[in-house]
Write a protein that holds these residues in place. Structure first.
Motif, PDB file in Angstrom:
ATOM      1  N   ILE A 228      -7.985  -5.860  10.274  1.00  0.00           N
ATOM      2  CA  ILE A 228      -8.765  -6.657   9.324  1.00  0.00           C
ATOM      3  C   ILE A 228      -8.992  -5.898   8.022  1.00  0.00           C
ATOM      4  O   ILE A 228      -8.968  -6.475   6.924  1.00  0.00           O
ATOM      5  CB  ILE A 228     -10.117  -7.067   9.937  1.00  0.00           C
ATOM      6  N   VAL A 229      -9.227  -4.581   8.109  1.00  0.00           N
ATOM      7  CA  VAL A 229      -9.489  -3.772   6.906  1.00  0.00           C
ATOM      8  C   VAL A 229      -8.329  -3.859   5.921  1.00  0.00           C
ATOM      9  O   VAL A 229      -8.525  -3.819   4.700  1.00  0.00           O
ATOM     10  CB  VAL A 229      -9.762  -2.303   7.306  1.00  0.00           C
ATOM     11  N   THR A 230      -7.107  -3.986   6.444  1.00  0.00           N
ATOM     12  CA  THR A 230      -5.935  -4.040   5.557  1.00  0.00           C
ATOM     13  C   THR A 230      -5.913  -5.296   4.691  1.00  0.00           C
ATOM     14  O   THR A 230      -5.145  -5.368   3.725  1.00  0.00           O
ATOM     15  CB  THR A 230      -4.636  -3.964   6.368  1.00  0.00           C
ATOM     16  N   MET A 231      -6.748  -6.279   5.022  1.00  0.00           N
ATOM     17  CA  MET A 231      -6.848  -7.471   4.171  1.00  0.00           C
ATOM     18  C   MET A 231      -7.529  -7.149   2.851  1.00  0.00           C
ATOM     19  O   MET A 231      -7.278  -7.796   1.826  1.00  0.00           O
ATOM     20  CB  MET A 231      -7.635  -8.578   4.881  1.00  0.00           C
ATOM     21  N   TYR A 232      -8.405  -6.154   2.870  1.00  0.00           N
ATOM     22  CA  TYR A 232      -9.250  -5.876   1.720  1.00  0.00           C
ATOM     23  C   TYR A 232      -8.857  -4.608   0.965  1.00  0.00           C
ATOM     24  O   TYR A 232      -9.193  -4.457  -0.207  1.00  0.00           O
ATOM     25  CB  TYR A 232     -10.708  -5.757   2.172  1.00  0.00           C
ATOM     26  N   PHE A 233      -8.162  -3.712   1.635  1.00  0.00           N
ATOM     27  CA  PHE A 233      -7.796  -2.451   1.004  1.00  0.00           C
ATOM     28  C   PHE A 233      -6.301  -2.212   1.165  1.00  0.00           C
ATOM     29  O   PHE A 233      -5.746  -2.404   2.247  1.00  0.00           O
ATOM     30  CB  PHE A 233      -8.562  -1.275   1.628  1.00  0.00           C
ATOM     31  N   ASN A 234      -5.670  -1.775   0.087  1.00  0.00           N
ATOM     32  CA  ASN A 234      -4.270  -1.363   0.160  1.00  0.00           C
ATOM     33  C   ASN A 234      -4.056  -0.188  -0.775  1.00  0.00           C
ATOM     34  O   ASN A 234      -4.868   0.070  -1.670  1.00  0.00           O
ATOM     35  CB  ASN A 234      -3.325  -2.516  -0.169  1.00  0.00           C
ATOM     36  N   ALA A 235      -2.962   0.513  -0.572  1.00  0.00           N
ATOM     37  CA  ALA A 235      -2.719   1.759  -1.306  1.00  0.00           C
ATOM     38  C   ALA A 235      -2.296   1.527  -2.753  1.00  0.00           C
ATOM     39  O   ALA A 235      -2.401   2.418  -3.585  1.00  0.00           O
ATOM     40  CB  ALA A 235      -1.665   2.583  -0.587  1.00  0.00           C
ATOM     41  N   GLY A 236      -1.792   0.334  -3.071  1.00  0.00           N
ATOM     42  CA  GLY A 236      -1.337   0.070  -4.434  1.00  0.00           C
ATOM     43  C   GLY A 236       0.179  -0.021  -4.511  1.00  0.00           C
ATOM     44  O   GLY A 236       0.901   0.219  -3.529  1.00  0.00           O
ATOM     45  N   LEU A 237       0.672  -0.346  -5.681  1.00  0.00           N
ATOM     46  CA  LEU A 237       2.082  -0.620  -5.873  1.00  0.00           C
ATOM     47  C   LEU A 237       2.972   0.602  -5.664  1.00  0.00           C
ATOM     48  O   LEU A 237       3.984   0.535  -4.958  1.00  0.00           O
ATOM     49  CB  LEU A 237       2.311  -1.195  -7.275  1.00  0.00           C
ATOM     50  N   ILE A 238       2.609   1.728  -6.241  1.00  0.00           N
ATOM     51  CA  ILE A 238       3.469   2.920  -6.171  1.00  0.00           C
ATOM     52  C   ILE A 238       3.577   3.454  -4.736  1.00  0.00           C
ATOM     53  O   ILE A 238       4.690   3.709  -4.247  1.00  0.00           O
ATOM     54  CB  ILE A 238       2.981   4.005  -7.147  1.00  0.00           C
ATOM     55  N   PRO A 239       2.460   3.656  -4.010  1.00  0.00           N
ATOM     56  CA  PRO A 239       2.585   4.081  -2.608  1.00  0.00           C
ATOM     57  C   PRO A 239       3.369   3.073  -1.760  1.00  0.00           C
ATOM     58  O   PRO A 239       4.129   3.479  -0.865  1.00  0.00           O
ATOM     59  CB  PRO A 239       1.129   4.182  -2.140  1.00  0.00           C
ATOM     60  N   TRP A 240       3.171   1.780  -2.046  1.00  0.00           N
ATOM     61  CA  TRP A 240       3.944   0.754  -1.323  1.00  0.00           C
ATOM     62  C   TRP A 240       5.441   0.927  -1.571  1.00  0.00           C
ATOM     63  O   TRP A 240       6.244   0.874  -0.641  1.00  0.00           O
ATOM     64  CB  TRP A 240       3.478  -0.633  -1.783  1.00  0.00           C
ATOM     65  N   TYR A 241       5.821   1.165  -2.820  1.00  0.00           N
ATOM     66  CA  TYR A 241       7.230   1.361  -3.163  1.00  0.00           C
ATOM     67  C   TYR A 241       7.792   2.603  -2.470  1.00  0.00           C
ATOM     68  O   TYR A 241       8.886   2.562  -1.892  1.00  0.00           O
ATOM     69  CB  TYR A 241       7.371   1.487  -4.678  1.00  0.00           C
ATOM     70  N   ILE A 242       7.041   3.698  -2.511  1.00  0.00           N
ATOM     71  CA  ILE A 242       7.494   4.939  -1.869  1.00  0.00           C
ATOM     72  C   ILE A 242       7.627   4.751  -0.366  1.00  0.00           C
ATOM     73  O   ILE A 242       8.582   5.247   0.264  1.00  0.00           O
ATOM     74  CB  ILE A 242       6.520   6.086  -2.193  1.00  0.00           C
ATOM     75  N   ASN A 243       6.687   4.026   0.222  1.00  0.00           N
ATOM     76  CA  ASN A 243       6.740   3.770   1.659  1.00  0.00           C
ATOM     77  C   ASN A 243       7.981   2.966   2.040  1.00  0.00           C
ATOM     78  O   ASN A 243       8.675   3.292   3.009  1.00  0.00           O
ATOM     79  CB  ASN A 243       5.471   3.024   2.091  1.00  0.00           C
ATOM     80  N   MET A 244       8.271   1.912   1.289  1.00  0.00           N
ATOM     81  CA  MET A 244       9.468   1.105   1.558  1.00  0.00           C
ATOM     82  C   MET A 244      10.741   1.941   1.401  1.00  0.00           C
ATOM     83  O   MET A 244      11.694   1.808   2.170  1.00  0.00           O
ATOM     84  CB  MET A 244       9.521  -0.096   0.604  1.00  0.00           C
ATOM     85  N   LYS A 245      10.733   2.837   0.411  1.00  0.00           N
ATOM     86  CA  LYS A 245      11.901   3.704   0.182  1.00  0.00           C
ATOM     87  C   LYS A 245      12.080   4.692   1.326  1.00  0.00           C
ATOM     88  O   LYS A 245      13.199   4.920   1.807  1.00  0.00           O
ATOM     89  CB  LYS A 245      11.746   4.440  -1.141  1.00  0.00           C
ATOM     90  N   ASN A 246      10.979   5.303   1.789  1.00  0.00           N
ATOM     91  CA  ASN A 246      11.048   6.269   2.888  1.00  0.00           C
ATOM     92  C   ASN A 246      11.450   5.614   4.209  1.00  0.00           C
ATOM     93  O   ASN A 246      12.013   6.268   5.087  1.00  0.00           O
ATOM     94  CB  ASN A 246       9.706   6.981   3.055  1.00  0.00           C
ATOM     95  N   LEU A 247      11.145   4.343   4.340  1.00  0.00           N
ATOM     96  CA  LEU A 247      11.535   3.602   5.540  1.00  0.00           C
ATOM     97  C   LEU A 247      12.970   3.082   5.452  1.00  0.00           C
ATOM     98  O   LEU A 247      13.440   2.403   6.371  1.00  0.00           O
ATOM     99  CB  LEU A 247      10.579   2.426   5.765  1.00  0.00           C
ATOM    100  N   HIS A 248      13.641   3.384   4.348  1.00  0.00           N
ATOM    101  CA  HIS A 248      15.045   2.976   4.121  1.00  0.00           C
ATOM    102  C   HIS A 248      15.210   1.451   4.169  1.00  0.00           C
ATOM    103  O   HIS A 248      16.202   0.942   4.706  1.00  0.00           O
ATOM    104  CB  HIS A 248      15.964   3.636   5.161  1.00  0.00           C
ATOM    105  N   LEU A 249      14.244   0.747   3.614  1.00  0.00           N
ATOM    106  CA  LEU A 249      14.309  -0.709   3.590  1.00  0.00           C
ATOM    107  C   LEU A 249      14.841  -1.257   2.269  1.00  0.00           C
ATOM    108  O   LEU A 249      15.142  -2.445   2.164  1.00  0.00           O
ATOM    109  CB  LEU A 249      12.917  -1.302   3.852  1.00  0.00           C
ATOM    110  N   MET A 250      14.966  -0.396   1.270  1.00  0.00           N
ATOM    111  CA  MET A 250      15.450  -0.862  -0.024  1.00  0.00           C
ATOM    112  C   MET A 250      16.902  -1.321   0.084  1.00  0.00           C
ATOM    113  O   MET A 250      17.711  -0.726   0.784  1.00  0.00           O
ATOM    114  CB  MET A 250      15.315   0.236  -1.075  1.00  0.00           C
TER     115      MET A 250
END
Length: 298
Positions: free
Chosen positions: A116-138
């Motif tokens: 539920i907490v993830t509905m209200y708080f997120n790391a932001g655009l840059i951490p999201w981008y880095i996370n997707m890149k590290n997960l090799h999803l790009m």
């Protein structure tokens, strides 16, 4: 028992209905107006004149826009990601919601609150981008699917709905030897069709309209979605109108067919909107029922 009709009740009903009808017209009219303009004489549409029905009717705008390079493949990618993404989100969110209704689930309260907490708080655009890149999803189709398998809002809706289903049904299935997956698939899923249809409508709209993933994470043109391709075309409406006129040749020489940036922009908007508008009426009865039943408990 019949309720006595009074002048006050009648007046309230008339005023209430009038307000909602007016609100519906305000919401629907812009979409209707754009649709009418795409079917009207393009020079008339470019003048900004108000039209309530097509004048100089033609469908050449749609024919030419759908001929643009990459539209066919992008439409296929958007349709596929909408269908597959919605299916995975329904499966993941509904099963997790079912697990949260089990009193003996390991760390149930902590995990539920964490989701539920993830509905209200997120790391932001840059951490999201880095996370997707590290997960090799790009530059993979999976980037449209995996990040959305669990959606907190859907988990809340489905969990609340499942809790309203009599526990006796699940207990009787357990006595007959059914396991967790069997109970979920054979008992709860059929009974939860209203809320699942509601979630499906939400997620279909979300998947279809999602532009961010393609904008930041995809550089391979084969994975471009319809929304991204049309977004690019819309930002280049002036040049695109001239290009279509050149490519169309004599068939577009008539003034009613002469494409303008306004006609291109409006036609592109309708191409994106129409599929969802056509699907929604078939899901509306499930949507209304699911929202009402899913909101009984807090």
């Amino acid at each position: 028992m019949k309720q006595k009709v009074t002048i006050g009740n009648l007046s309230f009903s008339v005023i209430n209905s009038s307000i909602f009808i007016l609100f519906a017209i305000i919401c629907i009219f812009p979409l209707y107006y754009i649709f009418v303009l795409t079917l009207s004489n393009n020079q008339w549409a470019a003048s900004g004149a108000l039209v309530l029905y097509p004048k100089g009717f033609h469908i050449e705008n749609y024919v030419q826009v759908l001929k643009l390079n990459g539209i066919g493949m992008a439409l296929g990618v958007s349709a596929l990601k909408t269908v597959v993404g919605t299916a995975f989100t329904l499966a993941g969110s509904s099963f997790l919601a079912y697990l949260f209704t089990k009193p003996n689930m390991f760390m149930k309260k902590f995990l539920y609150r964490f989701v539920i907490v993830t509905m209200y708080f997120n790391a932001g655009l840059i951490p999201w981008y880095i996370n997707m890149k590290n997960l090799h999803l790009m530059n993979t189709f999976a980037v449209y699917i995996i990040p959305y398998i669990v959606a907190p809002f859907y988990v809340i809706l489905i969990k609340t709905f499942i809790e309203s289903i009599p526990k006796a049904l699940e207990e009787s299935a357990q006595i007959d030897g059914a396991g967790v997956f069997r109970i979920f698939w054979s008992i709860l899923v059929p009974l939860s069709k209203p809320i699942l249809a509601t979630v499906a409508v939400f997620e279909c709209v979300n998947q279809w309209n999602n532009l961010r993933d393609n904008l930041f994470l995809i550089t391979d043109s084969r994975l471009n979605t319809l929304q991204f391709v049309l977004y690019k075309f819309m930002s280049e409406a002036d040049a695109l109108a001239r290009k279509i006129m050149v490519d169309g040749g004599a068939s577009l020489s008539a003034s009613s067919f002469k494409l303008t940036p306004t006609a291109v922009s409006m036609t592109i908007a309708m191409v994106v909107i129409l599929p969802i508008v056509c699907i929604y009426p078939f899901m509306q009865r499930y949507f209304t029922k699911g929202i009402m039943l899913g909101a009984v408990k807090g």
